[in-house]
Design a protein around this motif. Structure first.
Motif, PDB file in Angstrom:
ATOM      1  N   LEU A 141       5.608   2.545   1.773  1.00 19.50           N
ATOM      2  CA  LEU A 141       5.129   1.673   2.840  1.00 19.50           C
ATOM      3  C   LEU A 141       3.696   2.069   3.188  1.00 19.50           C
ATOM      4  CD1 LEU A 141       8.278   1.990   5.137  1.00 19.50           C
ATOM      5  CD2 LEU A 141       7.952   0.447   3.207  1.00 19.50           C
TER       6      LEU A 141
ATOM      7  N   THR B 266       6.276   6.617   3.867  1.00 19.16           N
ATOM      8  CA  THR B 266       5.038   6.058   4.394  1.00 19.16           C
ATOM      9  C   THR B 266       3.832   6.801   3.838  1.00 19.16           C
ATOM     10  OG1 THR B 266       6.088   5.407   6.469  1.00 19.16           O
ATOM     11  CG2 THR B 266       3.716   5.580   6.475  1.00 19.16           C
TER      12      THR B 266
ATOM     13  N   LEU C 223       3.471  -9.165   4.502  1.00 24.87           N
ATOM     14  CA  LEU C 223       3.794  -8.015   3.684  1.00 24.87           C
ATOM     15  C   LEU C 223       3.718  -8.433   2.224  1.00 24.87           C
ATOM     16  CD1 LEU C 223       6.923  -6.577   5.539  1.00 24.87           C
ATOM     17  CD2 LEU C 223       4.537  -5.851   5.785  1.00 24.87           C
TER      18      LEU C 223
ATOM     19  N   ARG D 137       8.320   2.442   9.783  1.00 25.78           N
ATOM     20  CA  ARG D 137       7.317   3.424   9.337  1.00 25.78           C
ATOM     21  C   ARG D 137       7.185   4.577  10.322  1.00 25.78           C
ATOM     22  NH1 ARG D 137       1.703   1.395   8.556  1.00 25.78           N
ATOM     23  NH2 ARG D 137       1.460   3.363   7.428  1.00 25.78           N
TER      24      ARG D 137
ATOM     25  N   ARG E 128       1.406  -3.827   4.111  1.00 23.59           N
ATOM     26  CA  ARG E 128       0.944  -4.918   4.963  1.00 23.59           C
ATOM     27  C   ARG E 128      -0.462  -5.321   4.534  1.00 23.59           C
ATOM     28  NH1 ARG E 128      -1.959  -6.271   9.386  1.00 23.59           N
ATOM     29  NH2 ARG E 128      -2.835  -4.172   9.562  1.00 23.59           N
TER      30      ARG E 128
ATOM     31  N   HIS F 266       9.643  -1.946   6.848  1.00 24.91           N
ATOM     32  CA  HIS F 266       8.250  -1.648   7.161  1.00 24.91           C
ATOM     33  C   HIS F 266       8.085  -1.303   8.635  1.00 24.91           C
ATOM     34  CE1 HIS F 266       3.828  -2.091   7.211  1.00 24.91           C
ATOM     35  NE2 HIS F 266       3.918  -1.826   5.932  1.00 24.91           N
TER      36      HIS F 266
END
Length: 384
Positions: free
Chosen positions: A210, A135, A286, A308, A234, A305
């Motif tokens: 991510l 992340t 996403l 995270r 995202r 995702h």
């Protein structure tokens, strides 16, 4: 306030002080600390009561005694080192001004270098054919309201304190291991995307990065993709993502345009619409560099995702260890604020290492691989 005088003998030290010292020297052996001090050019030319090595451990211990003043933290640390390792016997407590000067003399560089030495080893590389989920996250932390902190870091409004100085922290966190792999610290004016550029060398093939696109930029997307890492970010509703080709799993191919540079060639991406209850709704999207469903199914990427783990989770991990009530970093000068942040990351690394080793010990015991309680299975150097 603790006054200058003789340090209590090891016999009068509390067991907890020895535990604290043991954790720190186990996670960060003195030789490793000395290497970081030397690399930062902080090695003393003459013997000092408060050596650079001692001050590194003091910065770390501040996070293990969060409600205790700087001088008392040093007293407890030295008691623990005397009890655990036989260090500092006959050592005299320095004055508060001498301690403040020693903290300033050390600065943030040794702790930053120490963190960047140990952090990449916190988790292994992904096996061939698999991806390591990492992340990219950002966090702002309030710091004491001084002219120096305002000048260095800038200010922002808060809900309960008005406008206060804040420092920005951007980091890479491993989602499965809950370990911080790399970090960058800077003023609010730099923005998350600028600080994130410092972290790109820690990516590479086998990494699935991510992130949230809204807080970053298309330019950062391009540079992150250039590291050969796979990206899964995202995208908010304001990003135009036209449908070029619908794929078998409900995702579609599109182009990510760069609003700040409209003449630049669009970036090919795959878009995965989803909602909180599934992945077929239009509420969220996403985008990924994994353009073919055969590389990674849409449902698999959505779950990745959702896994995270970021900086807010790291702070919660530390708070769960007894740091409740901490609202601000303590330091009234910018260099010491940064010193404190790197110490926080290092303490989280140490606690993470303890948890991982404890879990490994429990697993090995359950399988009959460890038969004697307390058997030492690896040295600190091996763990690092």
């Amino acid at each position: 306030m603790v006054r200058a005088g003789d340090l209590a003998t090891a016999d009068s030290a509390r067991p907890a002080d020895g535990i604290t010292a043991g954790i720190l020297t186990w996670a960060f052996p003195p030789a490793l600390v000395d290497e970081a001090v030397a690399a930062a050019s902080r090695t003393e030319q003459r013997a000092r009561t408060l050596s650079a090595r001692t001050m590194v451990y003091h910065a770390l211990a501040m996070w293990l005694y969060p409600s205790t003043g700087h001088e008392e933290v040093l007293r407890r640390l030295m008691r623990g080192l005397a009890r655990k390792h036989g260090w500092a016997r006959g050592w005299r407590m320095p004055t508060p001004s001498a301690l403040a000067q020693a903290r300033q003399r050390l600065g943030p560089a040794p702790l930053r270098l120490l963190f960047r030495t140990v952090a990449p080893r916190a988790v292994p590389q992904a096996p061939p054919g698999m991806r390591r989920p990492v992340t990219l996250d950002a966090l702002t932390l309030c710091v004491p309201d001084t002219h120096a902190n305002r000048d260095r870091f800038g200010t922002a409004a808060t809900a309960d304190r008005g406008t206060v100085p804040q420092v920005r922290l951007v980091a890479l966190g491993h989602c499965g291991a809950h370990a911080v792999l790399d970090a960058a610290v800077g003023p609010l004016s730099l923005g998350s995307a600028c600080l994130a550029l410092e972290l790109l060398p820690s990516l590479g093939e086998g990494t699935l990065l991510l992130a949230e696109l809204d807080a970053l930029s298309v330019g950062l997307w391009r540079q992150a993709a250039g590291t050969r890492a796979d990206l899964l970010w995202r995208a908010g509703p304001d990003w135009p993502l036209p449908v070029d080709e619908v794929l078998a799993d409900g995702s579609y191919l599109s182009r990510l345009a760069e609003p700040e540079a409209p003449a630049a060639a669009p970036v090919p991406v795959r878009v995965i619409p989803y909602d909180r209850d599934g992945w077929s709704g239009p509420a969220e999207r996403l985008i990924t560099t994994l353009l073919a469903p055969e590389e990674a199914a849409a449902a698999q990427l959505i779950e990745a995702h959702r896994s995270r783990w970021g900086l807010a989770d790291m702070v919660e991990d530390i708070l769960a260890g007894g740091l409740s009530g901490i609202e601000l970093l303590r330091s009234r000068g910018p260099d010491l604020v940064e010193q404190e942040i790197w110490a926080m990351l290092l303490v989280h690394h140490a606690v993470h290492g303890l948890i991982v080793d404890a879990q490994d010990f429990e697993s090995a015991t359950a399988e009959g691989l460890v038969t004697v309680a307390g058997t030492v299975r690896m040295t600190p150097q091996d763990r690092l």
